[in-house]
Write a protein that holds these residues in place. Structure first.
Motif, PDB file in Angstrom:
ATOM      1  N   GLY A 151      21.646   2.856  -1.899  1.00  0.00           N
ATOM      2  CA  GLY A 151      22.171   2.725  -3.085  1.00  0.00           C
ATOM      3  C   GLY A 151      22.707   1.522  -3.507  1.00  0.00           C
ATOM      4  N   ARG A 152      23.208   0.805  -2.397  1.00  0.00           N
ATOM      5  CA  ARG A 152      24.138  -0.599  -2.927  1.00  0.00           C
ATOM      6  C   ARG A 152      23.043  -1.684  -2.890  1.00  0.00           C
ATOM      7  NH1 ARG A 152      26.578   1.662   1.529  1.00  0.00           N
ATOM      8  NH2 ARG A 152      26.014  -0.098   2.918  1.00  0.00           N
ATOM      9  N   ASN A 153      21.809  -1.830  -2.263  1.00  0.00           N
ATOM     10  CA  ASN A 153      21.292  -3.263  -2.446  1.00  0.00           C
ATOM     11  C   ASN A 153      20.153  -2.879  -3.316  1.00  0.00           C
ATOM     12  OD1 ASN A 153      22.840  -4.192  -0.517  1.00  0.00           O
ATOM     13  ND2 ASN A 153      21.337  -3.154   1.128  1.00  0.00           N
ATOM     14  N   PRO A 154      19.938  -3.585  -4.544  1.00  0.00           N
ATOM     15  CA  PRO A 154      18.994  -3.850  -5.552  1.00  0.00           C
ATOM     16  C   PRO A 154      17.781  -4.344  -4.941  1.00  0.00           C
ATOM     17  CG  PRO A 154      20.340  -5.417  -6.042  1.00  0.00           C
ATOM     18  CD  PRO A 154      21.014  -4.693  -4.760  1.00  0.00           C
ATOM     19  N   ASN A 155      17.570  -5.173  -3.989  1.00  0.00           N
ATOM     20  CA  ASN A 155      16.448  -5.855  -3.405  1.00  0.00           C
ATOM     21  C   ASN A 155      16.148  -5.185  -2.149  1.00  0.00           C
ATOM     22  OD1 ASN A 155      14.557  -7.583  -2.503  1.00  0.00           O
ATOM     23  ND2 ASN A 155      15.089  -9.117  -3.558  1.00  0.00           N
ATOM     24  N   ARG A 192       8.977   0.161 -10.626  1.00  0.00           N
ATOM     25  CA  ARG A 192       8.674  -0.050  -9.211  1.00  0.00           C
ATOM     26  C   ARG A 192      10.051  -0.040  -8.345  1.00  0.00           C
ATOM     27  NH1 ARG A 192       4.551  -2.357  -6.116  1.00  0.00           N
ATOM     28  NH2 ARG A 192       5.170  -3.853  -4.361  1.00  0.00           N
ATOM     29  N   PRO A 193      11.383  -0.636  -8.856  1.00  0.00           N
ATOM     30  CA  PRO A 193      12.367  -0.678  -8.011  1.00  0.00           C
ATOM     31  C   PRO A 193      12.607   0.728  -7.465  1.00  0.00           C
ATOM     32  CG  PRO A 193      12.871  -1.860  -9.739  1.00  0.00           C
ATOM     33  CD  PRO A 193      11.527  -1.076 -10.038  1.00  0.00           C
ATOM     34  N   ALA A 194      12.570   1.945  -8.107  1.00  0.00           N
ATOM     35  CA  ALA A 194      12.773   3.129  -7.592  1.00  0.00           C
ATOM     36  C   ALA A 194      11.751   3.349  -6.815  1.00  0.00           C
ATOM     37  CB  ALA A 194      12.916   4.019  -8.802  1.00  0.00           C
ATOM     38  N   ARG A 195      10.518   3.193  -6.830  1.00  0.00           N
ATOM     39  CA  ARG A 195       9.506   3.649  -5.945  1.00  0.00           C
ATOM     40  C   ARG A 195       9.720   2.862  -4.543  1.00  0.00           C
ATOM     41  NH1 ARG A 195       7.206   6.835  -3.201  1.00  0.00           N
ATOM     42  NH2 ARG A 195       5.174   6.235  -2.353  1.00  0.00           N
ATOM     43  N   HIS A 250       0.834  -1.004   0.096  1.00  0.00           N
ATOM     44  CA  HIS A 250       0.016  -0.103   0.100  1.00  0.00           C
ATOM     45  C   HIS A 250       0.860   1.345  -0.004  1.00  0.00           C
ATOM     46  CE1 HIS A 250      -3.262   2.555   0.626  1.00  0.00           C
ATOM     47  NE2 HIS A 250      -2.805   3.254   1.990  1.00  0.00           N
ATOM     48  N   ALA A 251       1.941   1.363   0.679  1.00  0.00           N
ATOM     49  CA  ALA A 251       2.932   2.445   0.829  1.00  0.00           C
ATOM     50  C   ALA A 251       3.512   2.593  -0.529  1.00  0.00           C
ATOM     51  CB  ALA A 251       4.055   2.337   1.878  1.00  0.00           C
ATOM     52  N   VAL A 252       4.076   1.549  -1.209  1.00  0.00           N
ATOM     53  CA  VAL A 252       4.650   1.440  -2.334  1.00  0.00           C
ATOM     54  C   VAL A 252       3.611   2.164  -3.235  1.00  0.00           C
ATOM     55  CG1 VAL A 252       5.899   0.433  -4.427  1.00  0.00           C
ATOM     56  CG2 VAL A 252       6.386  -0.138  -1.903  1.00  0.00           C
ATOM     57  N   GLY A 253       2.488   1.567  -3.355  1.00  0.00           N
ATOM     58  CA  GLY A 253       1.358   2.193  -4.482  1.00  0.00           C
ATOM     59  C   GLY A 253       1.447   1.153  -5.796  1.00  0.00           C
ATOM     60  N   PRO A 254       0.234   1.438  -6.457  1.00  0.00           N
ATOM     61  CA  PRO A 254       0.344   0.906  -7.752  1.00  0.00           C
ATOM     62  C   PRO A 254       1.061   1.321  -8.979  1.00  0.00           C
ATOM     63  CG  PRO A 254      -1.684   1.950  -7.181  1.00  0.00           C
ATOM     64  CD  PRO A 254      -0.814   2.299  -6.235  1.00  0.00           C
TER      65      PRO A 254
END
Length: 336
Positions: free
Chosen positions: A319-323, A262-265, A253-257
């Motif tokens: 900035g270092r962790n993609p996941n 999506r990774p940047a969001r 819900h916080a990330v949103g649709p």
């Protein structure tokens, strides 16, 4: 007598010091305004420009004469800004060289000229080297203000040639007044309760308070923080409960649709979560309740300090962790 430059709130000692230096014709040609983000460093620089040029209230600025109004509007030839073309960008070397060449003829209007580097760390070593002689030996009446959040971003050659003016966080009353003035023209002005919450979260930063007051994602981020703190207390069953668990439903819900990016969001969501989490922990460390609606979590100061370190490390690793979800899971597991 209290000195107040036009548009400036707080920083009484710094204003008095600068005004006194102007009156005595002893204002240093190179000034560094250093302090936390959003406390009014640029506003103070603009107020200093008014104090330098105003004839109605010399060394202070009246705020209503033609010079003061033009400085506030950014149209006075005696006050100019060197800034990147885009937020977070770098100042182009050709712009720095052009400024150095142009200042050989300054002042252009009145007998003073103020150049504001905002932020100074956007200029870079090459840019400063292009302007080094100009900064070291400016023409009479030319002054520089460098705006930074930390001195470590400036070259030693610049630090040694400038006077540092340290600016602390603002009082909540000043932050409230600034926020109220900034948000009154918003399409959907925030409620008084939202403004109070933003001021409480901002920790003396008016810029951050304005952002929070107008941020439509704040409520979702606070709800996520509540779930995160609860999961850290409950342990693995809450952390690894799957996508339908309260924690990860709150995360979605916080990330949103979002259809793309999506990774940047997710990184932006985790960044705001960490900032709110740090504020909550600092409030708890001061013996206060923390953020509204968020479980108190740890009560012992040593445990709270340990959590502060873990959350700060999570924030710095973005900035270092993609996941980012995996990073959050690992942090929660370390706190469980």
């Amino acid at each position: 007598m209290t000195v107040q430059f036009p548009g400036v709130r707080g920083h009484a000692q710094a204003q008095a010091r600068l005004s006194r230096a102007i009156t005595r014709d002893q204002l240093h040609h190179g000034l560094i305004f250093v302090g936390p983000r959003g406390v009014g460093k640029a506003t103070l620089a603009r107020g200093l420009g008014a104090a330098l040029h105003c004839k109605e209230a010399p060394a202070v600025g009246c705020g209503s004469c033609t010079s003061c109004r033009r400085i506030a509007a950014g149209t006075h030839a005696g006050v100019e800004w060197l800034a990147p073309d885009e937020p977070g960008g770098r100042v182009k070397i050709e712009h720095a060289r052009a400024l150095a060449h142009r200042l050989e003829m300054a002042p252009f209007e009145g007998d003073r000229h103020l150049v504001v580097f905002d932020p100074a760390d956007a200029i870079g070593e090459a840019g400063f080297n292009a302007m080094l002689k100009t900064i070291e030996e400016p023409r009479p009446g030319v002054h520089f203000v460098m705006i930074v959040t930390g001195l470590d971003v400036l070259l030693p050659t610049i630090l040694s040639r400038c006077l540092t003016v340290r600016l602390g966080r603002l009082e909540d009353a000043d932050v409230s007044a600034i926020v109220a003035a900034q948000v009154e023209s918003a399409e959907t002005p925030p409620t008084a309760e939202r403004i109070d919450l933003a001021v409480g979260l901002a920790g003396g930063s008016a810029g951050l308070a304005v952002t929070l007051a107008l941020d439509p994602t704040l409520d979702a981020s606070l709800a996520l923080l509540s779930q995160v703190v609860g999961a850290a207390m409950a342990g693995p069953p809450a952390i690894f409960g799957g996508n339908k668990s309260p924690l990860w439903q709150s995360w979605d819900h916080a990330v949103g649709p979002v259809k793309t990016g999506r990774p940047a969001r997710e990184r932006a969501t985790l960044r705001q979560l960490c900032e709110l989490w740090l504020l909550h922990l600092r409030e708890r460390l001061r013996g206060r309740d923390g953020l509204p609606g968020v479980p108190p979590g740890a009560t012992e100061p040593r445990a709270i300090l340990g959590q502060l370190d873990r959350v700060q490390a999570l924030l710095e690793s973005l900035g270092r962790n993609p996941n980012v979800r995996l990073s959050l899971e690992q942090t929660l597991l370390s706190l469980a």
